[in-house]
Write an enzyme that holds these catalytic residues in place. Structure first.
Site, PDB file in Angstrom:
ATOM      1  N   GLU A 140      44.928  44.488  38.644  1.00  0.00           N
ATOM      2  CA  GLU A 140      43.549  44.118  38.953  1.00  0.00           C
ATOM      3  C   GLU A 140      43.028  44.840  40.176  1.00  0.00           C
ATOM      4  O   GLU A 140      41.846  44.790  40.495  1.00  0.00           O
ATOM      5  CB  GLU A 140      43.462  42.608  39.207  1.00  0.00           C
ATOM      6  CG  GLU A 140      43.502  41.789  37.941  1.00  0.00           C
ATOM      7  CD  GLU A 140      42.258  41.990  37.093  1.00  0.00           C
ATOM      8  OE1 GLU A 140      41.150  41.759  37.615  1.00  0.00           O
ATOM      9  OE2 GLU A 140      42.395  42.394  35.933  1.00  0.00           O
ATOM     10  N   GLU A 194      42.693  34.716  33.018  1.00  0.00           N
ATOM     11  CA  GLU A 194      42.572  36.032  32.413  1.00  0.00           C
ATOM     12  C   GLU A 194      41.139  36.473  32.643  1.00  0.00           C
ATOM     13  O   GLU A 194      40.197  35.819  32.198  1.00  0.00           O
ATOM     14  CB  GLU A 194      42.880  35.943  30.910  1.00  0.00           C
ATOM     15  CG  GLU A 194      42.685  37.236  30.143  1.00  0.00           C
ATOM     16  CD  GLU A 194      43.867  38.192  30.256  1.00  0.00           C
ATOM     17  OE1 GLU A 194      44.954  37.748  30.650  1.00  0.00           O
ATOM     18  OE2 GLU A 194      43.686  39.385  29.934  1.00  0.00           O
ATOM     19  N   ARG A 195      40.969  37.534  33.383  1.00  0.00           N
ATOM     20  CA  ARG A 195      39.610  37.995  33.705  1.00  0.00           C
ATOM     21  C   ARG A 195      39.191  39.058  32.716  1.00  0.00           C
ATOM     22  O   ARG A 195      39.953  39.971  32.399  1.00  0.00           O
ATOM     23  CB  ARG A 195      39.608  38.553  35.123  1.00  0.00           C
ATOM     24  CG  ARG A 195      38.292  39.186  35.509  1.00  0.00           C
ATOM     25  CD  ARG A 195      38.295  39.601  36.963  1.00  0.00           C
ATOM     26  NE  ARG A 195      37.213  40.530  37.232  1.00  0.00           N
ATOM     27  CZ  ARG A 195      37.374  41.805  37.588  1.00  0.00           C
ATOM     28  NH1 ARG A 195      38.581  42.283  37.755  1.00  0.00           N
ATOM     29  NH2 ARG A 195      36.344  42.569  37.808  1.00  0.00           N
ATOM     30  N   ASP A 198      45.961  37.554  34.817  1.00  0.00           N
ATOM     31  CA  ASP A 198      45.487  38.353  35.940  1.00  0.00           C
ATOM     32  C   ASP A 198      45.580  37.621  37.268  1.00  0.00           C
ATOM     33  O   ASP A 198      45.741  38.238  38.317  1.00  0.00           O
ATOM     34  CB  ASP A 198      44.020  38.758  35.690  1.00  0.00           C
ATOM     35  CG  ASP A 198      43.889  39.640  34.463  1.00  0.00           C
ATOM     36  OD1 ASP A 198      42.865  39.539  33.758  1.00  0.00           O
ATOM     37  OD2 ASP A 198      44.811  40.443  34.202  1.00  0.00           O
ATOM     38  N   ASP A 200      47.299  39.936  40.050  1.00  0.00           N
ATOM     39  CA  ASP A 200      48.066  40.963  39.363  1.00  0.00           C
ATOM     40  C   ASP A 200      47.694  42.321  39.929  1.00  0.00           C
ATOM     41  O   ASP A 200      46.509  42.629  40.067  1.00  0.00           O
ATOM     42  CB  ASP A 200      47.783  40.913  37.859  1.00  0.00           C
ATOM     43  CG  ASP A 200      48.675  41.852  37.068  1.00  0.00           C
ATOM     44  OD1 ASP A 200      48.301  42.201  35.941  1.00  0.00           O
ATOM     45  OD2 ASP A 200      49.748  42.239  37.583  1.00  0.00           O
TER      46      ASP A 200
END
Lengths: 560, 374
Positions: free
Chosen positions: A278, A341-342, A310, A275
């Site tokens: 990010e 998802e980070r 992400d 993404d």
């Protein structure tokens, strides 16, 4: 040509002036054969033909035809056999269809009014092989298929219509044209001479096609419905002005496979999608470090805007660049079931405080991918100056695993995150080495059952990236029901299950307001909702909440 | 035998035996007989009905008890109650390790029950929920989670395990886990590794780390099982207690989220506006309701609110319009005030939002899409 003579296409068949051209064709052939042999059965066939000509709706199969007079077991059996053979031979291809696109000058009088007389507004008649033409034609064909649902989804339409159009089928441009053709007298498809008055069959064709257009239109997202002026290649003058129909004889033979596009092993590569959020911002440039690490590791990745999550992986078709073009054509992309998802610990802290934490997880659960991963960067000692205690954060992470069912991967820092993503990409590439992938449309086929697959086997029935990203848009188009539910939940104490229960009885604000009006006393209005049962335990909504809603919607003056 | 019939045996009485004379004030033989028969038939009819009534009463009782049981079961899932009904089952082999005491103490502090029983999965912890009353077992979902401790001293051992398999069971990490999954179908497995040699992690032996990372990714992709590393027994115990709490509250939280709606009410709106008995607070509710449409700022809502401070006032205004077009664009020219003084701006609500609001208030079709361009 004489008005009564049907148009021939150089092959001996009856003109499909009815919605069941195949049956008509075969019956006519049978009749002619019998006639040549001097058999009396020719009259039987003739009677059947007469019945069929009077019937305006498409028959799904030979069994349905039994409802018509003069269609007995014998004829139906023969027709059924022919139909089965036809499908086998042609893979459900279509026979040639005559499509007449008309300026509608004659139609008005017959329609009896409408806008009457001369129409000032220009009708929309698409040019042959244009986007609008392809779309209309495809919808029309759909309405002719026995057993069709009478309209198409966007994905289906796109797949089926492409070959009818000369230019690359851009999703938005062609579809916007549909909005122009919903005017009842914009066009019609017909099989016979338009001079023939009161042609019921062409009317019904038209109605069906309009219904298909309307249903199709309703299924578009708002973005797609925005009219863009550019694509209307409207050459009304090309369609002559003499009033006679133009013979647009097109052979349309498509094999109708239900979206069975597949990517064969070796024709695609697995690629990580990052993404773009990010990669930008952040005073510490930590985000850019992630990309640098990925580059250093030689990961095949692409930065793009993801509407949810992400990181994720796509299987992208390998397309060879075309000589003379600057950019290689874009291959098809299917999205794998894993989505990451980070969360750094400070992000986690912030998102719990402002409430984004649960909302993000909710959206991840609904995005259509079945294997969400929570990648948590525990930055060790940095945790000490966060606004929430460590135990709260740890509990939130455990909850994400146990309650929400996400896979939780804990790492120490951004370099480990990059390492994790790298290894995942490599392993996924290996896992999908020899697998054929099939494109599944969530819109058409719903969510695949992830329980069906064993945990070890990778899913090969995947959504296209376009459909996935589009479906995950944050502020989706709202319906009346959804807005009403949200509005009811603005009252303290009116939770989701209570709102759902109220909506069972009054699904729109109008419905509720009308119900209040129909009450005979204020007391009745006050109690209107109190005995609505909600939830698993079927408890009563209660007089207090009922009263509050009554006050909200029935107070004559200003609220306080 | 009626009284009349007894008399002829005793001639001393001067009562008349003729039935007609007996009518005065007293009933005749036939009448008494008839009334007795009626009473008898009534009694019998009642007796016949009685089983039905009994059945009905029993049914009502049963329903009442079922509702009560359901309510109790629901209460048992609530965050403040659920821990009492949790049972954490610990394998004795786990307790024999150094940190066993810490683990037990942490669990007992939670308020749940502890059971020590040999598990089919060695050195594991599992969770069970007690149903408060037997009748509602079918409504409760037993949540079973296994967390098993892989006894390794440091990462290198894990590496060896991953690649070559343990000496005692001769399989790789992934295949061993897969075997355990097959043996415990329907259960969620999780692995824990306690590293007593903490410094290995800090040094980050690159190769070792990479290989263990690979082992874990391989495990993830083939089994879906995650691995947690803990530096101390304290950390491990804390993790077990947190897991216990999560398991205990999971059904309640999941139930809460199944509203059947496809939207998520963001935290900004969650909780709702309090309204008192007199209706004070409803103006704020109405304002919030206007903000439930996409792309509506607080200023825009304030503008609409100022013009129509109640749904009824808006409805009346719509009714005064003569054409549908008027209704659709009723709100479009309302002015929005933003900012103060020099930097203040004025914009209008606009036709698009005006239309959406009209549609919502007037449509009979709940599935009508508000962003349609038709």
């Amino acid at each position: 040509m004489p008005a009564t003579e049907p148009v021939r296409l150089g092959r001996k068949r009856a003109l499909p002036s009815c919605p069941n051209p195949l049956f008509l064709k075969w019956l006519t052939e049978l009749r002619d054969e019998a006639k040549e042999k001097g058999l009396k059965i020719q009259y039987t066939y003739q009677k059947a033909i007469n019945s069929l000509n009077k019937y305006p709706l498409p028959l799904k199969n030979a069994k349905e035809a039994k409802i018509l007079q003069n269609f007995g077991d014998g004829i139906c059996k023969i027709l059924d056999e022919k139909l089965q053979r036809y499908y086998r031979e042609n893979g459900k291809k279509f026979m040639e269809i005559n499509i007449f696109l008309h300026t509608n000058k004659c139609d008005q009088g017959k329609d009896g009014g409408g806008d009457g007389g001369r129409k000032k507004k220009r009708e929309y008649v698409p040019q042959k092989r244009s986007g609008g033409y392809a779309v209309l034609l495809t919808l029309y064909k759909e309405t002719q298929v026995p057993g069709s649902k009478g309209y198409m989804f966007k994905m289906e339409l796109q797949a089926e219509a492409q070959h009818l159009c000369d230019k690359s089928f851009s999703v938005v441009s062609a579809f916007t044209l549909i909005s122009c053709v919903l005017h009842p007298s914009a066009f019609f498809f017909q099989h016979s001479d338009p001079e023939e008055p009161g042609d019921k069959d062409s009317q019904s064709c038209k109605v069906r096609l309009l219904e298909a257009c309307q249903c199709f239109y309703c299924n578009l997202t708002p973005a797609e419905r925005q009219p863009t002026v550019t694509e209307v290649s409207c050459n009304v003058d090309d369609v002559h002005s003499s009033g006679k129909p133009q013979n647009s004889q097109t052979t349309m033979t498509t094999s109708r496979k239900p979206n069975a596009e597949c990517l064969l092993p070796g024709t695609y590569e697995i690629m990580l999608c990052v993404d773009f959020i990010e990669t930008t911002g952040g005073s510490h440039h930590r985000k850019q470090e992630l990309v640098k690490e990925l580059q250093r590791n030689g990961v095949n990745f692409d930065i793009r805007k993801l509407n949810v999550g992400d990181f994720l992986w796509v299987a992208r078709e390998k397309v060879a660049p075309v000589a003379g073009q600057l950019r290689a054509p874009v291959g098809r992309e299917l999205v794998l079931d894993y989505i990451v998802e980070r969360k750094r610990m400070d992000d986690l802290c912030g998102s719990i405080i402002d409430g984004r934490f649960r909302e993000q997880k909710f959206r991840l659960k609904r995005c259509g991918l079945h294997k969400p991963i929570y990648l948590v960067e525990e930055c060790g000692s940095a945790a000490s100056h966060l606004s929430l205690p460590e135990t709260t954060l740890q509990q939130a992470i455990v909850n994400t695993q146990v309650v929400d069912g996400f896979f939780v991967k804990r790492v120490q820092d951004v370099r480990e995150s990059a390492a994790y993503l790298t290894i995942m990409t490599r392993f996924l590439t290996k896992l999908y080495q020899n697998r054929t992938l099939i494109c599944r449309s969530r819109e058409l086929e719903g969510d695949g059952g992830s329980d069906e697959e064993e945990r070890g086997l990778p899913s090969c029935s995947l959504m296209s990236f376009a459909e996935f990203n589009h479906g995950a848009v944050k502020n989706k188009c709202q319906t009346v029901r959804e807005v009403f539910a949200r509005q009811l939940m603005q009252i303290s104490g009116l939770s989701g299950d209570k709102a759902a229960a109220i909506l069972e009885h009054y699904s729109t604000p109008h419905s509720l307001l009308t119900a209040y009006e129909q009450c005979t006393s204020e007391a009745e209005k006050e109690k209107l909702l109190s005995s609505i049962r909600y939830g698993k335990l079927k408890r009563n909504l209660g007089p207090a909440l009922s009263r509050t809603v009554y006050q909200l919607y029935c107070t004559q003056g200003a609220l306080t | 035998m009626s009284r009349g019939q007894e008399l002829p045996l005793n001639g001393a009485r001067n009562t008349d035996t003729s039935p007609s004379k007996r009518k005065l004030g007293k009933r005749t033989v036939e009448e008494i007989q008839a009334s007795r028969e009626v009473a008898l038939s009534k009694r019998e009819a009642k007796k016949r009905q009685q089983p039905d009534k009994d059945v009905l009463r029993e049914e009502r009782e049963r329903q009442k008890m079922e509702r009560k049981a359901l309510a109790e079961a629901a209460r048992a899932l609530r965050p403040e109650e659920c821990m009492k009904h949790m049972v954490v089952v610990v394998d004795p082999a786990l307790l024999q390790l150094e940190g066993g005491g810490t683990l037990l103490a942490s669990l007992q502090a939670l308020g749940c029950s502890c059971a020590i029983k040999k598990q089919s999965l060695p050195r594991s912890v599992s969770w069970m929920r007690r149903a408060p009353c037997a009748q509602v077992i079918r409504h409760m979902r037993y949540f079973s989670l296994y967390l098993t401790l892989l006894k390794v001293k440091h990462e290198c051992e894990l590496v060896k395990f991953a690649r070559h398999g343990r000496s005692d069971c001769g399989s790789t990490l992934t295949s061993w886990v897969q075997e355990q999954q097959r043996r415990h179908l329907g259960k969620t497995l999780s692995l824990a590794i306690i590293e007593l040699e903490k410094y290995f992690r800090l040094i980050v032996i690159h190769v070792c780390f990479l290989i263990s990372l690979q082992a874990m990714v391989h495990l993830q992709l083939h089994t879906g099982v995650s691995v947690c590393f803990f530096c101390t027994w304290r950390d491990f115990s804390d993790h077990i207690t947190m897991t216990t709490k999560a398991v205990a509250e999971a059904p309640f939280k999941r139930e809460r989220e199944t509203t059947g709606f496809s939207f998520y009410l963001e935290s900004e709106w969650a909780g709702g506006q309090r309204v008192d008995r007199g209706g004070k607070g409803l103006l704020q509710v109405w304002k919030r309701q206007i903000q439930q449409f996409n792309r509506v700022s607080p200023d825009m809502a304030a503008a609409i609110l100022a013009a129509y401070p109640s749904p009824q006032l808006l409805k009346k205004a719509y009714n005064l319009c003569r054409t549908k077009q008027e209704k659709i664009s009723l709100l479009s020219d309302l002015l929005i005030r933003r900012g103060e003084g020099v930097t203040s701006t004025t914009r209008r609500i606009g036709p698009e939002l005006s239309r959406r609001i009209f549609l919502t208030m007037s449509s009979c079709d709940p599935e009508l899409s508000l962003d349609s361009n038709l």
